[in-house]
Scaffold this motif. Structure first.
Motif, PDB file in Angstrom:
ATOM      1  N   PHE A 190       0.833  -1.197   0.000  1.00  0.00           N
ATOM      2  CA  PHE A 190       0.000   0.000   0.000  1.00  0.00           C
ATOM      3  C   PHE A 190       0.870   1.250   0.000  1.00  0.00           C
ATOM      4  N   ALA A 191       1.945   1.214   0.805  1.00  0.00           N
ATOM      5  CA  ALA A 191       2.845   2.367   0.848  1.00  0.00           C
ATOM      6  C   ALA A 191       3.464   2.600  -0.521  1.00  0.00           C
ATOM      7  N   GLN A 192       3.800   1.508  -1.206  1.00  0.00           N
ATOM      8  CA  GLN A 192       4.370   1.659  -2.552  1.00  0.00           C
ATOM      9  C   GLN A 192       3.342   2.203  -3.522  1.00  0.00           C
ATOM     10  N   THR A 193       2.093   1.770  -3.337  1.00  0.00           N
ATOM     11  CA  THR A 193       1.032   2.327  -4.179  1.00  0.00           C
ATOM     12  C   THR A 193       0.939   3.827  -3.971  1.00  0.00           C
ATOM     13  N   LEU A 194       1.043   4.246  -2.704  1.00  0.00           N
ATOM     14  CA  LEU A 194       0.990   5.671  -2.401  1.00  0.00           C
ATOM     15  C   LEU A 194       2.142   6.409  -3.081  1.00  0.00           C
ATOM     16  N   LEU A 195       3.319   5.816  -2.999  1.00  0.00           N
ATOM     17  CA  LEU A 195       4.484   6.452  -3.623  1.00  0.00           C
ATOM     18  C   LEU A 195       4.267   6.621  -5.122  1.00  0.00           C
ATOM     19  N   CYS A 196       3.750   5.562  -5.739  1.00  0.00           N
ATOM     20  CA  CYS A 196       3.519   5.628  -7.183  1.00  0.00           C
ATOM     21  C   CYS A 196       2.524   6.730  -7.495  1.00  0.00           C
ATOM     22  N   ALA A 197       1.437   6.767  -6.723  1.00  0.00           N
ATOM     23  CA  ALA A 197       0.414   7.786  -6.965  1.00  0.00           C
ATOM     24  C   ALA A 197       1.016   9.178  -6.793  1.00  0.00           C
ATOM     25  N   THR A 198       1.852   9.330  -5.773  1.00  0.00           N
ATOM     26  CA  THR A 198       2.465  10.642  -5.539  1.00  0.00           C
ATOM     27  C   THR A 198       3.374  11.029  -6.692  1.00  0.00           C
ATOM     28  N   GLY A 199       4.157  10.078  -7.165  1.00  0.00           N
ATOM     29  CA  GLY A 199       5.073  10.374  -8.259  1.00  0.00           C
ATOM     30  C   GLY A 199       4.337  10.846  -9.494  1.00  0.00           C
ATOM     31  N   ILE A 200       3.240  10.149  -9.809  1.00  0.00           N
ATOM     32  CA  ILE A 200       2.458  10.529 -10.983  1.00  0.00           C
ATOM     33  C   ILE A 200       1.817  11.894 -10.766  1.00  0.00           C
ATOM     34  N   ALA A 201       1.256  12.082  -9.559  1.00  0.00           N
ATOM     35  CA  ALA A 201       0.621  13.367  -9.252  1.00  0.00           C
ATOM     36  C   ALA A 201       1.646  14.490  -9.338  1.00  0.00           C
ATOM     37  N   ALA A 202       2.898  14.184  -8.961  1.00  0.00           N
ATOM     38  CA  ALA A 202       3.926  15.223  -8.991  1.00  0.00           C
ATOM     39  C   ALA A 202       4.164  15.698 -10.423  1.00  0.00           C
ATOM     40  N   ILE A 203       4.245  14.756 -11.353  1.00  0.00           N
ATOM     41  CA  ILE A 203       4.440  15.165 -12.755  1.00  0.00           C
ATOM     42  C   ILE A 203       3.241  15.974 -13.221  1.00  0.00           C
ATOM     43  N   ALA A 204       2.037  15.486 -12.880  1.00  0.00           N
ATOM     44  CA  ALA A 204       0.829  16.180 -13.319  1.00  0.00           C
ATOM     45  C   ALA A 204       0.777  17.592 -12.731  1.00  0.00           C
ATOM     46  N   CYS A 205       1.076  17.715 -11.424  1.00  0.00           N
ATOM     47  CA  CYS A 205       1.002  19.029 -10.783  1.00  0.00           C
ATOM     48  C   CYS A 205       2.065  19.970 -11.342  1.00  0.00           C
ATOM     49  N   MET A 206       3.248  19.442 -11.598  1.00  0.00           N
ATOM     50  CA  MET A 206       4.289  20.312 -12.152  1.00  0.00           C
ATOM     51  C   MET A 206       3.908  20.773 -13.552  1.00  0.00           C
ATOM     52  N   SER A 207       3.314  19.853 -14.330  1.00  0.00           N
ATOM     53  CA  SER A 207       2.901  20.273 -15.669  1.00  0.00           C
ATOM     54  C   SER A 207       1.784  21.300 -15.560  1.00  0.00           C
ATOM     55  N   TYR A 208       0.952  21.160 -14.512  1.00  0.00           N
ATOM     56  CA  TYR A 208      -0.107  22.148 -14.312  1.00  0.00           C
ATOM     57  C   TYR A 208       0.486  23.499 -13.961  1.00  0.00           C
ATOM     58  N   ASN A 209       1.555  23.452 -13.196  1.00  0.00           N
ATOM     59  CA  ASN A 209       2.164  24.713 -12.771  1.00  0.00           C
ATOM     60  C   ASN A 209       2.834  25.446 -13.930  1.00  0.00           C
ATOM     61  N   MET A 210       3.168  24.711 -14.999  1.00  0.00           N
ATOM     62  CA  MET A 210       3.665  25.411 -16.180  1.00  0.00           C
ATOM     63  C   MET A 210       2.613  26.397 -16.652  1.00  0.00           C
ATOM     64  N   LEU A 211       1.344  25.995 -16.547  1.00  0.00           N
ATOM     65  CA  LEU A 211       0.263  26.895 -16.939  1.00  0.00           C
ATOM     66  C   LEU A 211       0.054  27.985 -15.901  1.00  0.00           C
TER      67      LEU A 211
END
Lengths: 437, 416, 310
Positions: free
Chosen positions: A40-61
């Motif tokens: 479960f902790a690894q699932t959380l890490l994966c979700a965070t990693g993906i969210a991080a890319i998404a949020c950073m790409s959002y911040n470009m806007l």
């Protein structure tokens, strides 16, 4: 006067610092699974990693070009669908290594950015926000109309262990979650680097100019619409990579990936993290996963808490957590932080008390609503309460008032010390500048 | 115990007693992860279903049921999102929970079935079993059937079999209009209605077959106008929630006189929204309703109302818990694979006293089906009203389990 | 009949978007929580009418919401003014979350029983054997009355003149002794009251539940953009256009297959893009407003009556 004081407002790190920060980031990504061992902790890490890319790409806007979008999930979501279909093609014998699927997602995101961005970037500012919202609704509603591509409401599923390739021969099948994590970590690192590099390019710089003063940028001779369009395309490419990683991580694409609520989450947490700093969205993505997965398990009122925290942050700290962090770092640098230890401690102490009182009231309200199911008894941070007794309510309110009063007293003290310090820092900066001249 | 069908399943009661006497049995605790949207705008239904499961676990496991098996319900909030549900599935298995209950939304259910198949294949020995109490996409027990999936609700096909069985004898029906939400459930309702009516009532004309985007329509009056223009006297709709309530309100406002054949008129909140507007013209097909013929249901209904002051609706939750308890007792183990094997093919008495069976060939519970009419409460036929509206459901047709049974095309993989 | 349905739905949309347009044109703030105030109006009306009657609720609920809106403007929104319009939008975005949770906390997560008053229940007249409900007529009357009142207040009264002056020349107006911040608070409260009024009469015509804000939220933004940012008349035209368009589209079973057939092209399930061609117009009716938005942006980005082109 040391030369570090010459660059006062921004921590514009020299290359040495930069290398240290990025290496630390890489090491952190590498070592995190040693701490998080359960699946479960690894699932959380994966979700965070993906969210991080998404949020950073959002911040470009949002952060870089000042474009407030309510439709970012369109890019991540559509890319996930394309990536899932690509994965199924791989299963059917296409030659394409599984690790390249996120790139497929990225290209898909870029393609949608080219099409959708053409329409949305015709406007800036508030109208842009409303248009992205409308386009988001359009895409979401469309998804359920074309079950052939979107798989209806069950979505489209795929298998990440499919396909062949030399990776498979050395035992990397992407079956175990850990292998998926490292794939995500590698993409996260590369995407962060690429996005950081983008901020340094001329386009990235002009985007800042368009954000700060569109008219002036126009006057100087830049086509602001073209700049917005370019930024949307770049952002949608990285959003697409996040979408492609989602496809590998959860192996299914469903219509709710496109939903406006998800777009809202990107906005909310990117902002909480801090739009003014490159690493702000990273903090935001951690908060996102924390709120959605951990906080929502702890309390039913999680959306209320998130909403209130968001309101407070917009009003009092529009720079997000990243800005708070940086302001304090600056204090440390100028040796002003020590004076604030006591005000901080006082505020933290009474703030915790007030928070407990507030949380107790909120939790009791929710508990009272569902008292029939779970009974009226509850405990808030280990202290037992009962929403059916008056004493619990009195206690919670008394605690809230005491906490709020104490907090206010310390806050005023804090403000004095803080403003005082700011003045001195400003003076130091002025002096340093004068010294150069 | 008023409930004359012994909860812990008559068949195994004796065995359990013997085991208990021999002292070999120790109390067994089974945790069920209840993965459902529990917060947000659509959390209301999830919260209500959670109460059903908690109530079922209280009454049909552990002390109250004289069983050595105690079921504990662990609520997990998926917020209605398939993606979140997948993360929670992992969390559940991390916490050593091997039974998952879910039902609201075939989208989540479909994703869960798929994920559980993959998970069980990759993690032998840590299998997870899925207790589906309300997702009724027939694919789940046909083309997508899985040995790990058990469905306690009736499929769309079973429900429409019952509905058309009733419509067959309603001579007033001449022009039927089909309206549904544009997703697989709405599409299936349309498909099966046309097929079955063509067989049972070839003289009936289908004057309209319409799908609209789910949850997007704010004003249904244009649809009603279309029905009136088509001279429809009967509407078959798979709509639920606000889409159903709005439809019936618009029909009433425009003076549309036709009847509505529905699936979800009884779900929490909907009776309130329908109210008097739907009296004597809204029908519902379900495997149970508060005024079902058998008297023993009363204790379920009144007991639940006393406990929570809400309407009891989901018998599937009760059946899921009962099957789980009986399965654990029969397998003498809480190992999910063993319990799944024990539950497949198991027979017991249903809430209406009928013989129900968890069909081994496709994992679909074979049970009776009611067609009921929304009408003024009072009198022996409509003892209970719904949500204090003064209106309740009256049985107009009952199909025995064998009558409602539908063939399956499932090629069940071998149960491990 | 369809025309009447379309016009009445369009007028309701206009009531919803009028407040939003008003606030936007006056203060430059896009109130993301506007639909939440609509929801609050419906819930307050439900609560008040269950204590007293519908007519009391009709007056009291919008006033209550106006007070709340004004308080929010004073306590929160004003503080973010200096951070710019994006921050103001974000504050209202956050507010919409909080209102949604609070509504669920107070009134539960399912629909409440908010009904049309008996006096307005029933049919006004019959047309082609279909009833035209009295309540729909009532909705239309209220919407038109509101439109007239709005026009008169803005153009003919002293307050209206001050508001218009405060917009274009805040410093001068301030210098003339008018309290400009108070004017802004009034405008915001007024906009919220309009949304709440729409909630009062829309909540019982449709359904009063926590999802209702989300359901109309996006569409009123479409109205405002299509009509032209900040133009009340544009919003009126756009509302009616969308109302009529949606209503008529549902009645039409056109699809591309039919259209292509009439020009001699046969489309079969094997043809490329069949899923798109087979969609009927009636099926896509509810998303037509969004399509309209996209088309509008390509053809005329400033909206029907918009003046600004940014």
């Amino acid at each position: 006067m040391t030369d570090s004081a010459l660059r006062p407002l921004y921590f514009k790190p020299r290359n040495g610092v930069r290398i240290v920060v990025w290496s630390a980031f890489a090491a952190l990504l590498l070592l995190l699974p040693l701490v998080a061992r359960s699946s479960f902790a690894q699932t959380l890490l994966c979700a965070t990693g993906i969210a991080a890319i998404a949020c950073m790409s959002y911040n470009m806007l949002l952060g870089q070009a000042g474009m407030l979008s309510f439709g970012h999930a369109v890019y991540t979501g559509l890319a996930t669908f394309v990536a899932v279909h690509a994965m199924n093609r791989v299963g059917a014998g296409w030659w394409l290594p599984m690790w390249a699927i996120p790139l497929v997602g990225g290209l898909a995101g870029l393609a949608f950015g080219v099409v959708i961005g053409y329409v949305t970037t015709r406007k800036a500012g508030t109208p842009f926000a409303m248009i992205t919202l409308g386009v988001g609704e359009l895409v979401f509603a469309g998804a359920l109309m074309f079950p052939e591509f979107f798989g209806g409401e069950s979505g489209v599923s795929a298998n990440r262990t499919a396909g062949a390739g030399w990776l498979k021969d050395v035992g990397i099948t992407f079956g175990p979650q850990l292998q998926v994590y490292y794939l995500i970590a590698i993409y996260l690192f590369l995407c962060s680097a690429a996005m950081y590099a983008f901020t340094l390019t001329p386009v990235g710089r002009i985007a800042n100019a368009v954000r700060d003063n569109a008219e002036r940028a126009e006057f100087v001779g830049y086509d602001t619409r073209w700049v917005r369009y370019l930024v949307v395309m770049a952002s949608s490419f990285f959003a697409g990579i996040a979408g492609g990683l989602t496809a590998i991580n959860v192996e299914v694409a469903t219509a709710d990936l496109l939903y406006s609520v998800r777009s809202g989450q990107y906005l909310l947490f990117t902002f909480l993290g801090g739009v003014g700093f490159f690493f702000g969205p990273l903090i935001g993505s951690v908060l996102l996963v924390f709120a959605l997965v951990v906080l929502s398990e702890l309390t039913k009122a999680w959306q209320l808490y998130v909403g209130i925290v968001f309101l407070i942050m917009v009003v009092y700290a529009p720079g997000g957590f990243a800005a708070l962090l940086m302001l304090n770092l600056r204090r440390i640098k100028y040796g002003e932080w020590r004076k604030m230890r006591w005000p901080y401690a006082g505020m933290a102490f009474f703030g915790a008390i007030a928070l407990w009182g507030f949380a107790a009231i909120v939790e009791m309200l929710y508990q009272a609503q569902d008292a029939a199911v779970t009974g009226s008894a509850l405990s808030v941070a280990g202290i037992k309460l009962d929403s059916a007794t008056v004493s619990s309510w009195v206690l919670a309110m008394a605690v809230l008032m005491v906490g709020a009063f104490g907090f206010e007293v310390w806050r005023r003290r804090f403000k004095r010390v803080w403003d005082d310090g700011e003045e001195r820092i400003a003076e130091a900066i002025k002096k340093a500048e004068a010294a150069i001249v | 115990m008023k409930f004359n069908v012994k909860p812990a399943a008559l068949a195994v009661a004796a065995v359990a007693a013997v085991v208990a006497l021999s002292g070999a049995a120790h109390a067994q605790n089974v945790k069920v992860a209840f993965i459902e949207g529990l917060s947000g705008p659509f959390g209301g239904v999830g919260q209500n279903q959670l109460k059903h499961f908690q109530y079922a676990a209280e009454r049909f496991s552990g002390k109250q049921a004289n069983s050595g098996v105690t079921v504990e319900i662990v609520p997990m909030d998926s917020k209605g999102s398939p993606q979140e549900a997948l993360a929670l599935l992992k969390k559940a298995s991390d916490e050593g929970i091997h039974f998952v209950a879910q039902g609201n939304g075939s989208n989540v259910a479909g994703v869960l079935i798929d994920a559980i198949n993959k998970f069980n294949e990759r993690n032998p020995g840590k299998e997870v079993v899925f207790l589906n109490y309300a997702a009724i996409d027939p694919d789940f027990t046909n083309s997508k059937c899985s040995p790990w999936h058990f469905r306690f609700d009736g499929g769309v096909d079973m429900k429409l079999e019952a509905l058309t069985n009733y419509m067959k004898d309603e001579k007033g029906i001449k022009n039927v209009y089909i309206l549904g939400q544009n997703y697989s459930f709405g599409q299936q309702v349309s498909k099966y209605t046309k097929e079955m009516l063509a067989k049972k009532r070839p003289d009936v004309k289908i004057v309209g077959d319409e799908l609209h985007p789910m949850g997007q329509v704010k004003d249904f009056s244009p649809y009603i106008a279309k029905m009136q223009a088509a001279n429809a006297d009967t509407v078959v709709t798979g709509n639920w929630g606000a889409d159903l309530a709005l439809l019936i309100r618009a029909a009433n406002a425009a003076g549309f006189k036709g009847k509505f054949y529905t699936f979800y008129a009884g779900v929490i909140g909907t009776p309130t929204a329908i109210g008097a507007a739907g009296a004597d013209r809204v029908y519902m097909v379900s495997y149970w309703h508060p005024n079902s013929a058998q008297s023993q249901i009363e204790s379920l209904y009144t007991g639940f109302k006393q406990r929570f002051n809400e309407e009891f609706y989901t018998v599937a939750a009760v059946n899921a818990v009962r099957y789980l308890v009986a399965g654990v007792e029969k397998a003498k183990s809480t190992n999910a694979a063993a319990v799944a094997k024990a539950m497949a093919g198991m027979k017991m008495k249903g809430a209406s006293g009928e013989d129900i069976e968890m069909r081994a060939s496709d994992g679909a519970l074979q049970q009776g089906m009611y067609v009921a009419e929304w009408t003024k409460a009072g009198g022996p036929a409509v003892k209970f009203d719904q949500e204090n509206t003064g209106f309740g459901f009256k049985t107009v047709r009952y199909l025995m389990p064998e009558q409602a049974a539908m063939p399956t095309t499932c090629k069940m993989p071998k149960r491990p | 009949m369809s025309t009447l349905n379309g016009v009445s739905y369009g007028l309701l949309l206009f009531m919803l978007s009028a407040g939003l347009t008003l606030i936007f044109s006056m203060m430059g703030v896009l109130n993301f929580a506007h639909a939440s105030f609509y929801m609050l109006g419906a819930y307050f009306a439900y609560q008040v009418s269950s204590w007293t009657n519908f007519w009391v609720a009709f007056v009291v609920a919008p006033l209550l919401v106006a007070v709340l809106g004004g308080l929010f403007e004073r306590a929160v929104l004003r503080k973010t003014h200096r951070f710019g319009h994006v921050a103001e939008l974000l504050v209202t975005f956050g507010l919409s979350f909080v209102i949604l949770e609070l509504v669920q906390l107070v009134w539960g997560r399912t629909a409440v029983d908010y009904r049309v008053p008996a006096a307005l229940d029933g049919a006004l007249f019959q047309l082609y054997n279909a009833n035209f409900p009295t309540y729909r007529a009532f909705m239309m009357v209220v919407a038109i009355a509101m439109l007239l009142a709005l026009f008169l207040v803005l153009r003919k009264t002293r307050i209206g003149l001050v508001i218009q002056a405060a917009l274009t020349h805040p410093e001068t107006t301030e210098a003339l002794g008018h309290n400009v911040p108070r004017v802004f608070a009034l405008v915001f409260a007024g906009g919220c009251a309009l949304a709440a009024l729409a909630g009062v009469i829309g909540g019982n015509a449709f359904i009063t539940e926590p999802g209702m804000a989300q359901a109309v939220g996006a569409i009123i933004f479409v109205v405002v953009v299509v009509g032209g940012m900040g133009s009340l008349a544009g919003a009126l035209i756009a509302s009616l256009l969308i109302g009529l368009m949606q209503t008529f589209a549902i009645g039409l079973d056109w699809s591309f297959i039919g259209a292509l057939k009439s020009v001699g092209v046969e489309v079969t399930p094997e043809s490329f893009g069949y899923p798109l061609w087979k969609l009927k117009l009636s099926q896509v009716a509810p998303i037509l407003p969004y399509l309209l938005l996209v088309v509008m942006l390509i053809v005329r980005p400033k909206g029907i009556l918009g003046t600004r082109d940014d």
